[in-house]
Design an enzyme around this catalytic site. Structure first.
Site, short mmCIF file in Angstrom:
data_model
loop_
_atom_site.label_atom_id
_atom_site.label_comp_id
_atom_site.label_asym_id
_atom_site.label_seq_id
_atom_site.Cartn_x
_atom_site.Cartn_y
_atom_site.Cartn_z
N GLU A 1 2.80 -3.83 0.15
CA GLU A 1 1.91 -3.29 -0.87
C GLU A 1 1.84 -1.76 -0.79
O GLU A 1 1.71 -1.20 0.30
CB GLU A 1 0.50 -3.87 -0.71
N GLY B 1 -8.33 -9.84 1.22
CA GLY B 1 -9.10 -10.36 0.08
C GLY B 1 -10.07 -9.34 -0.50
O GLY B 1 -11.06 -9.71 -1.11
N GLY B 2 -9.76 -8.05 -0.30
CA GLY B 2 -10.60 -7.01 -0.87
C GLY B 2 -11.96 -6.88 -0.19
O GLY B 2 -12.83 -6.18 -0.68
N ARG C 1 3.11 -13.50 3.99
CA ARG C 1 3.04 -14.85 3.42
C ARG C 1 3.49 -14.77 1.97
O ARG C 1 3.71 -13.68 1.44
CB ARG C 1 1.61 -15.37 3.46
N HIS D 1 -1.72 -0.19 -8.28
CA HIS D 1 -1.33 -1.03 -7.15
C HIS D 1 0.04 -1.63 -7.50
O HIS D 1 0.17 -2.36 -8.47
CB HIS D 1 -2.35 -2.15 -6.93
#
Ligand code: ADP
Length: 442
Positions: A275, A164-165, A291, A208
């Protein structure tokens, strides 16, 4: 095949899961907190069960209550959604030990990928390019300074258990690194109950880009192309698109192959995302999200594949309905996240619609947005044959969106989507910060 499924989540993702289950003939029971009694998922599911008071730690994060609810309501599977317990190996194990199917990869795989250092090592072992960084955790200032000596600044301090950064710190000198290390570790401890931190070379303005994967339990691992999530605020995604303007067909197949190779070796099943950061045409592995992700509709739009359905089929031991060569990437899709900036009663709500527009939300006029949870209240997804066409449509759809009674980021999203720099497509992760600094979004 699964007959009855407990939705262990809330909001738009709960509704998203309920919708696919209905199409598949699966009964849904939605678990909800006291605060969500009047929510749209509760109204939409076949049944609902209250699993605790409003604070998430007593309800949506309460493993025992959720598992008990699943058993008592006669469910044979649990979908964890996103956030909350969706990447919690202990939850996946408890679900399995209670005799239910967890919709997601095996607990051991979740655990491995939850440790970003281990995940990165797995990628390195396969020769997948990773962002240069410390070989493992940095336990103290001396270790950190040693690593920094060989890597060079700027660096980013990251939490091994991060998400979540949260808990990331950019450092540009020995001094900053020494100052920040203990704080970052304490922050990580507080947020993730694990204070392990590591260092990575900080790429100044990368893109990203992530690869969506679906995998069954028969050894089929397929990628659904990329999503570009470069438009971020404080390392959190705000706008996601597919395809990425910076990804060539060659880069797409390299990234796709790397993602498939990694998840195949790990024995990954269900939906997952690999990612990467892309800098000067090269891709660097960052982490895997074990997920379904908030931005999955973008990939659904360009492939026509229902990713939630694939998750459920995989968990049911069904073979995938397509092969890599059947996946056709067509057109362009973009998602804008609509976040609430305040809690309160929604006094007016009008949803955009029309050709090429999808709205995933749990809002309705009269709904009270509780202060307890994630601020995401709607996802607006638009398609077009091309990026300019899709973005024109997004501009039109954002213009139709009316939410009154609570404060949201809708006006900011309109400004971003209309901004020439975003339209042109030449930017990195610093775009939003730059536009905010220039006052272009106020
Ligand atoms: P989280 O799991 O908390 O979301 P990620 O590792 O996925 O964290 O990183 C989130 C974002 O932070 C990235 O999309 C990127 O913008 C930024 N980021 C992370 N690592 C780096 C890095 N080494 N260099 C530059 N930016 C980074």
């Amino acid at each position: 095949m699964i007959q009855s499924l407990l939705v262990a989540n809330r909001g738009e993702i709960a509704l998203r899961v309920i919708r696919t289950c209905r199409e598949m003939g699966i009964r849904t029971v939605v678990a909800h907190s006291v605060a969500d009694r009047d929510s749209l998922p509760v109204r939409s599911a076949d049944a609902s069960v209250c699993i605790g008071p409003a604070p998430a730690r007593d309800s949506y994060l309460n493993i025992r209550n959720l598992v008990t609810a699943g058993v008592l309501c006669g469910c044979d599977a649990v979908h964890p959604g996103v956030g909350f317990l969706s990447e919690n190996a202990a939850f996946a194990r408890e679900v399995r030990d209670a005799g239910l199917i967890f919709i997601g990869p095996d607990p051991d795989v979740i655990e491995l990928l939850g440790d970003k250092i281990r995940a990165k090592r797995s990628a390195m072992d396969l020769g997948i390019p990773v962002i240069p960084g410390s070989a493992g955790p940095v336990g103290n200032v001396k270790e950190a300074l040693d690593a920094a000596g060989s890597l060079g600044y700027p660096l980013i301090v990251k939490a091994a258990a991060g998400g979540g950064g949260k808990g990331m710190r950019i450092v540009r000198s020995d001094r900053e690194l020494s100052d920040v290390l203990a704080v970052a570790s304490q922050e990580a401890m507080k947020a993730f109950a694990d204070g392990t931190v590591y260092l990575e070379k900080y790429l100044e303005n990368p893109r990203h880009v992530e690869i969506q994967i679906v995998a069954d339990r028969k050894g089929n691992v397929v990628h659904l192309g990329e999503r570009d999530c470069t438009v971020q605020q404080n390392h959190q995604k705000l706008i996601e698109e597919s395809p990425s303007i910076v990804v060539t067909p060659e880069l797409r197949s390299r990234m796709g192959e790397d993602a498939v190779r990694l998840l195949r070796v790990l024995g990954y099943t269900g939906a997952g995302t690999v990612e990467f950061l892309v800098d000067e045409g090269r891709h660097y592995f960052m982490e895997v999200n074990a997920r379904v992700q908030v931005e999955h509709p973008v990939s659904e739009a360009v492939t026509g594949i229902d990713i939630i359905r694939q998750q459920i089929l995989a968990a049911s031991d069904e073979a995938m309905e397509f092969r890599q060569e059947d996946v056709m990437l067509g057109g362009y899709a973009v998602e804008c996240r609509i976040n609430a900036r305040s809690a309160g009663r929604v006094t007016r709500f009008e949803s955009p619609g029309g050709f090429g527009v999808r709205m995933d939300t749990f809002l309705y006029a009269g709904y009270f947005v509780p202060p307890w949870y994630d601020h995401l209240v709607a996802k607006l997804i638009c398609v077009g044959r091309t990026r300019p066409e899709g973005l024109r449509r997004m501009e039109r759809a954002l213009g139709e969106l009316t939410i009154e009674g609570i404060d949201t980021n809708t006006a900011m999203q309109r400004k971003i989507v209309a901004h020439p720099r975003f339209r042109k497509g030449v930017y990195g992760t610093s775009l939003l910060g730059d536009l905010l600094k220039e006052g272009a979004l106020s």
